[in-house]
Design a protein around this motif. Structure first.
Motif, PDB file in Angstrom:
ATOM      1  N   GLY A  39       0.777  -1.236   0.000  1.00  0.00           N
ATOM      2  CA  GLY A  39       0.000   0.000   0.000  1.00  0.00           C
ATOM      3  C   GLY A  39       0.806   1.283   0.000  1.00  0.00           C
ATOM      4  O   GLY A  39       0.247   2.371   0.178  1.00  0.00           O
ATOM      5  N   HIS A  40       2.118   1.191  -0.205  1.00  0.00           N
ATOM      6  CA  HIS A  40       2.943   2.395  -0.248  1.00  0.00           C
ATOM      7  C   HIS A  40       2.916   3.029  -1.639  1.00  0.00           C
ATOM      8  O   HIS A  40       2.562   2.389  -2.632  1.00  0.00           O
ATOM      9  CB  HIS A  40       4.387   2.050   0.137  1.00  0.00           C
ATOM     10  N   ARG A  41       3.320   4.286  -1.707  1.00  0.00           N
ATOM     11  CA  ARG A  41       3.506   4.995  -2.975  1.00  0.00           C
ATOM     12  C   ARG A  41       4.945   4.746  -3.407  1.00  0.00           C
ATOM     13  O   ARG A  41       5.878   5.092  -2.690  1.00  0.00           O
ATOM     14  CB  ARG A  41       3.261   6.494  -2.807  1.00  0.00           C
ATOM     15  N   VAL A  42       5.132   4.193  -4.609  1.00  0.00           N
ATOM     16  CA  VAL A  42       6.461   3.710  -4.973  1.00  0.00           C
ATOM     17  C   VAL A  42       6.921   4.301  -6.298  1.00  0.00           C
ATOM     18  O   VAL A  42       6.212   4.242  -7.308  1.00  0.00           O
ATOM     19  CB  VAL A  42       6.482   2.172  -5.074  1.00  0.00           C
ATOM     20  N   ALA A  43       8.126   4.856  -6.270  1.00  0.00           N
ATOM     21  CA  ALA A  43       8.806   5.299  -7.478  1.00  0.00           C
ATOM     22  C   ALA A  43      10.037   4.431  -7.685  1.00  0.00           C
ATOM     23  O   ALA A  43      10.643   3.950  -6.729  1.00  0.00           O
ATOM     24  CB  ALA A  43       9.227   6.768  -7.362  1.00  0.00           C
ATOM     25  N   VAL A  44      10.400   4.226  -8.929  1.00  0.00           N
ATOM     26  CA  VAL A  44      11.632   3.515  -9.253  1.00  0.00           C
ATOM     27  C   VAL A  44      12.414   4.345 -10.260  1.00  0.00           C
ATOM     28  O   VAL A  44      11.842   5.061 -11.087  1.00  0.00           O
ATOM     29  CB  VAL A  44      11.370   2.105  -9.825  1.00  0.00           C
TER      30      VAL A  44
END
Length: 248
Positions: A39-44
């Motif tokens: 449920g986290h906001r994730v950038a790569v």
């Protein structure tokens, strides 16, 4: 007694903004997807390849370029907020025996793997200091602890992450920021798959557990260090190597 078929996934008390560098494949992608599942906001970030997962915000970034790092952070902050959890995973290899290794190949690996992680951590620390909360997690390697013939540059860069993380742990700990290292052994990634059968067998035979890790097993260790349950761990090196580097 029935055995669990997968690791339990605990929903976070607070959804965080996570950045996973080198997050388009392998360990990085598995880690990014585990955070997204929770449920986290994730950038790569990666240099060229976007991940095949529309839950992840992809930003092109070569972490050997300071301007590119700043631009990537600005884009991430505008889209999903300041980075609260950094997983510094991006890295390259240019293997060669030391007498044949070019200076440029040594410098390129150290600049990407070690100095690049420093650039990422330095930029992440700004909002973490303001928030008085943060997680810095560096993906090193058992090679950084044991050494490896033909990988003087790679081993030096991965060993350097340990000293950097422990210095950051001392420098930033009073502000609620932890800094830790995960040190994987051999992992079933494209890099391992590119080896021939004899090379794969030799590596696997050296591991006490007799197998290589799945990327998800490395991701699980990273996720624990980022969790509330891992809040009192800092300056640690967590081996996820099947026992290959025990004693280091």
């Amino acid at each position: 007694m029935n055995q669990p078929t997968s690791l339990p996934r605990v929903r976070p008390a607070t959804a965080r903004t996570v950045l996973v560098t080198g997050g388009s494949r392998g360990i990085g992608l598995a880690t990014a997807q585990l955070f997204a599942d929770a449920g986290h906001r994730v950038a790569v970030t990666s240099r060229t390849e976007a991940p095949d997962d529309d839950r992840l915000l992809w930003v092109a970034c070569d972490q050997a370029d300071s301007d590119a790092v700043d631009a990537a952070y600005e884009s991430i902050e505008a889209e999903i907020g300041p980075v609260e959890i950094l997983v510094a995973n991006a890295g390259i290899t240019r293997d060669q025996l030391v007498l044949r290794m070019a200076d440029d190949d040594f410098a390129a690996v150290v600049d990407t793997n070690l100095t690049g992680a420093y650039r990422m951590a330095k930029r992440a620390a700004r909002p973490m200091l303001r928030a008085r909360w943060g997680r810095l997690i560096f993906v090193s390697s058992v090679v950084g602890l044991l050494g490896s013939a033909g990988q003087v540059n790679y081993a030096a860069s991965k060993a350097g992450l340990v000293g950097m993380a422990r210095s950051l742990a001392r420098e930033l700990g009073s502000r609620g920021i932890t800094a830790n290292v995960v040190a994987p052994g051999p992992v079933a990634t494209e890099m391992f798959g590119a080896l021939n059968d004899e090379q794969q067998a030799a590596i696997t035979d050296a591991v006490p557990l007799g197998r290589v890790a799945e990327p998800s097993e490395i991701a699980a260790a990273v996720a624990f260090l980022a969790s509330d349950e891992g809040a009192y761990i800092t300056g640690a090196v967590i081996p996820v190597d099947g026992g290959l580097g025990m004693g280091h």
